[in-house]
Enzyme design. Structure first.
Site, mmCIF file in Angstrom:
data_model
loop_
_atom_site.group_PDB
_atom_site.id
_atom_site.type_symbol
_atom_site.label_atom_id
_atom_site.label_comp_id
_atom_site.label_asym_id
_atom_site.label_seq_id
_atom_site.Cartn_x
_atom_site.Cartn_y
_atom_site.Cartn_z
ATOM 1 N N ARG A 100 1.241 -1.138 -0.061
ATOM 2 C CA ARG A 100 0.024 0.092 -0.064
ATOM 3 C C ARG A 100 1.093 0.955 0.117
ATOM 4 N NH1 ARG A 100 -4.932 1.799 3.765
ATOM 5 N NH2 ARG A 100 -5.753 -0.023 2.707
ATOM 6 N N HIS A 127 -8.187 0.139 -5.737
ATOM 7 C CA HIS A 127 -7.856 -0.420 -5.060
ATOM 8 C C HIS A 127 -8.796 -1.588 -4.870
ATOM 9 C CE1 HIS A 127 -8.123 -1.549 -0.372
ATOM 10 N NE2 HIS A 127 -9.056 -0.511 0.002
ATOM 11 N N GLN A 130 -10.364 -4.223 -2.478
ATOM 12 C CA GLN A 130 -11.838 -3.635 -2.071
ATOM 13 C C GLN A 130 -13.174 -4.168 -2.842
ATOM 14 O OE1 GLN A 130 -12.469 -1.700 1.512
ATOM 15 N NE2 GLN A 130 -14.288 -2.418 0.239
ATOM 16 N N ASP A 222 -17.544 6.552 -0.757
ATOM 17 C CA ASP A 222 -15.771 6.485 0.388
ATOM 18 C C ASP A 222 -15.542 8.203 0.702
ATOM 19 O OD1 ASP A 222 -13.407 6.169 0.526
ATOM 20 O OD2 ASP A 222 -12.611 6.505 -1.341
ATOM 21 N N CYS A 263 -16.848 1.307 1.256
ATOM 22 C CA CYS A 263 -15.447 0.240 1.616
ATOM 23 C C CYS A 263 -15.301 0.552 2.767
ATOM 24 C CB CYS A 263 -14.245 1.362 1.096
ATOM 25 S SG CYS A 263 -13.536 2.901 0.713
ATOM 26 N N ARG A 291 -13.412 -8.948 3.420
ATOM 27 C CA ARG A 291 -12.231 -8.248 2.344
ATOM 28 C C ARG A 291 -10.743 -9.831 3.063
ATOM 29 N NH1 ARG A 291 -9.844 -3.279 2.362
ATOM 30 N NH2 ARG A 291 -8.631 -4.791 1.020
HETATM 31 N N1 NVA Z 1 -10.274 6.436 -1.010
HETATM 32 C C1 NVA Z 1 -9.647 6.216 0.823
HETATM 33 C C2 NVA Z 1 -10.181 4.405 1.146
HETATM 34 C C3 NVA Z 1 -9.512 4.342 1.817
HETATM 35 C C4 NVA Z 1 -9.568 2.858 2.720
HETATM 36 C C5 NVA Z 1 -8.089 6.801 0.751
HETATM 37 O O1 NVA Z 1 -7.757 6.794 -0.436
HETATM 38 O O2 NVA Z 1 -7.806 7.586 1.227
HETATM 39 N N1 CP Z 2 -10.852 -0.284 3.431
HETATM 40 C C1 CP Z 2 -9.863 0.299 3.553
HETATM 41 O O1 CP Z 2 -8.795 -1.049 2.459
HETATM 42 O O2 CP Z 2 -9.521 0.030 4.664
HETATM 43 P P1 CP Z 2 -7.994 0.457 5.395
HETATM 44 O O3 CP Z 2 -7.087 1.544 4.896
HETATM 45 O O4 CP Z 2 -8.549 0.186 6.891
HETATM 46 O O5 CP Z 2 -7.429 -0.432 5.201
#
Ligand code: NVA
Ligand code: CP
Length: 311
Positions: A100, A127, A130, A222, A263, A291
């Site tokens: 990530r 993502h 997800q 989101d 999510c 997940r």
């Molecule tokens: N769009 C959000 C999703 C978090 C799971 C982010 O990238 O922070």
């Molecule tokens: N939805 C998701 O990816 O959550 P986290 O950022 O907690 O991993």
């Protein structure tokens, strides 16, 4: 296909396989106990994570392996070691690498040099893990994906893009309502529209939330400010996205049996009201739970080289 970097890399058959494997892991969580026996899976997180970090750790453990969580301060990457060198070294110890981070180019560079599967656990652009869990959740709730409209309302960021791509590949009817300037990139929309043409689905973009959720079985949103978004954009984002909050009034324009998805993490009172996310129609905690089997399915399919892939 060696890696899972984007939902768009998956074919319809790949998605069908992943959903079947994931459903199998829901009922028999430890049905492949030796796939990762005596192997490690490094999980590199340059952004915070609750669900992805822990569901991936659980998925690796259920497949018999050991997850190793590392952050930017713990690797020599911080001191200038290159991504390709890091990838080659990690690949000599690990069965797969989960990452990530911010840049999709960095993840592509890692995947190109790594001799083992690389899984995108969220970047600024995508993502995919997800999206697989989201389709699993819709299928689990409604019994099938085709014929259902999924309406995404809000910021067209990483989650929206991967959801749109996966749903279009799977033959769903996807609508996105975003403020002007907040839609996913043009090439992503064009890709999803072409996939929908082939799969019997549909992709529609609008700036009108009510139009998007009409006849929708799923209303999805989101956060308005994502982890990679610059701080100086925060105020403008909140202003632009305020009319896109999912509340009971908007849910009232969807199908009577429509569900709400997110999510997570969520900000009650911003992108969704507490009434909706904590209400009876909310599937958010099923999504979060899913997940785990979804990631187990992705890892097991990649490790047994069963994903065909598009590229
Ligand atoms: N769009 C959000 C999703 C978090 C799971 C982010 O990238 O922070
Ligand atoms: N939805 C998701 O990816 O959550 P986290 O950022 O907690 O991993």
């Amino acid at each position: 296909m060696k890696d899972l970097l984007r939902a768009a890399d998956l074919t319809g058959d790949d998605l069908t396989l992943l959903l079947r494997l994931a459903a199998g892991f829901q009922t028999a969580p430890e049905s492949a106990p030796d796939l990762l026996a005596h192997r490690i899976v490094p999980m590199y997180f340059a952004k915070p994570s609750t669900r992805t970090r822990l569901s991936t750790a659980a998925a690796v453990t259920r497949l018999g392996g050991t997850p190793v969580s590392v952050g930017p301060d713990e690797l020599q990457l911080r001191r200038g070691e290159t991504i390709p060198d890091t990838a080659r070294v990690m690949g000599s110890y690990a069965a797969a690498i989960v990452i990530r981070t911010f840049s999709d180019t960095d993840v592509a560079d890692l995947a190109a040099a790594a001799p083992v599967p690389v899984v995108n656990a969220l970047t600024d652009g995508h993502h995919p893990l997800q999206a697989v869990a989201d389709l699993l959740t819709v299928q689990e709730h409604f019994g099938h994906l085709r014929g259902h409209r999924i309406a995404y309302v809000g910021d067209g960021g990483n989650v929206a893009r991967s959801l749109m791509e996966a749903a279009a590949i799977a033959g769903m009817d996807v609508t996105l309502a975003t403020p002007p300037g907040y839609a996913p990139p043009d090439e992503a929309v064009a890709f999803a529209a072409a996939q929908a043409d082939r799969s019997g689905g549909a992709v529609t973009l609008t700036n009108e939330p009510i139009e998007a959720v009409k006849n929708a079985s799923v209303v999805y949103t989101d956060v308005w400010v994502s982890m990679g978004d610059p701080d100086d954009q925060r105020e403008g984002r909140v202003r632009a996205l305020a009319p896109y909050r999912v509340d009971e009034r908007l849910m009232g324009h969807a199908r009577d049996d429509a569900v709400f998805m997110h999510c997570l993490p969520a900000h009650r009172g911003q992108e969704v009201t507490a009434e909706v996310i904590d209400g009876e129609r909310s599937l958010v905690f099923r999504q979060a739970a899913n997940r785990l089997p979804a990631t187990q399915a992705v890892l097991s399919a990649l490790l047994t080289e069963r994903l065909e892939g598009r590229r």
